[in-house]
Design a protein around this motif. Structure first.
Motif: not given
Ligand SMILES: C[S@@+](CC[C@H](N)C(=O)[O-])C[C@H]1O[C@@H](n2cnc3c(N)ncnc32)[C@H](O)[C@@H]1O
Length: 244
Positions: A1-26
């Protein structure tokens, strides 16, 4: 599996979506543990010129502008995050986001009252040079306030998810780590508490505060989550001042 540099990680759309969901979670850890300490460390931000390193979607920039900071500049390496930040800042003519890496930004001398960074510095390989740039770009008496994942967490990174036990190992082996996080692999850098403290001092800062993310019961809806958060510190914070 590809390993991402910090900001590139968030440019993977799946990672970005999951992060935003978690960030906004209760009861997410950022809002219950990290943000309250950041507000305490910031002190008065009215009329301050603020630089925010690794600003994400600049939601916090909007809060700072609404509380009266004079100007806000967010630095962000992820294109997805820059798009979200531009949209959040669209109504503010004193708020901007710059798409660049923290390591590559052209830090203008003596320009900011406050440099802030929330949960981005553990993605950087060389903090010594970045901290010197931050020191240079602050005005006299300017402050640098940041949070990182706590070194007891970054020493032995374990996959994300609700944990019932933790391992702290290889604490004094500073440097590169990889973590399985939100279904992807992300690159981080581990440093000890002492390393962060010394990097601040070596860059010329007077270190004024060191905090950990001690849970406060009122910030939690749920007793069980509060008790779980009392088991191990998730975040470390330092605040320093430029005295010359
Ligand atoms: C955990 S998020 C935190 C975002 C925001 N500070 C917050 O607290 O909501 C980390 C952010 O740092 C950014 N980042 C990581 N390494 C970076 C680098 N070298 N240069 C610029 N941005 C970086 C990521 O793209 C991401 O948006």
């Amino acid at each position: 599996m590809r390993s991402y540099h910090g900001s590139d990680f968030y440019d993977n759309d799946t990672n970005f979506k999951k992060y935003m969901e978690r960030r906004q979670g209760q009861e997410n850890a950022n809002d219950t543990l990290e943000k309250p300490v950041i507000w305490q460390l910031l002190e008065d931000i009215s009329d301050r010129h603020v630089l925010d390193l690794g600003c994400g979607d600049a939601g916090f920039g909007v809060e700072l502008l609404n509380k009266g900071c004079a100007a806000y500049v967010g630095i962000e390496g992820s294109r997805n995050m820059v798009e979200a930040a531009s949209s959040n800042l669209a109504d503010y003519n004193n708020g901007t986001v710059v798409h660049t890496r923290i390591e590559e930004f052209a830090y203008p001398r003596d320009s900011y009252d406050l440099v802030l960074s929330r949960l981005a510095i553990h993605y950087l390989q060389d903090i010594e040079r970045v901290f010197q740039c931050i020191h240079q770009c602050l005005k006299r008496n300017g402050r640098f306030v940041f949070s990182v994942e706590h070194p007891v967490i970054t020493s032995t990174l374990q996959p994300s998810g609700t944990r019932t036990n933790w391992v702290v190992d290889n604490y004094f082996s500073e440097g590169y780590r990889e973590q399985q996080w939100l279904g992807g692999t992300v690159q981080k850098y581990h440093r000890t508490v002492e390393d962060y403290f010394r990097a601040m001092q070596d860059a010329g800062f007077i270190v004024e505060q060191l905090r950990e993310s001690r849970p406060v019961r009122e910030h939690f809806l749920n007793e069980e989550t509060y008790e779980r958060r009392c088991r191990i510190p998730l975040f470390l914070f330092l605040a320093g001042r430029k005295s010359v």
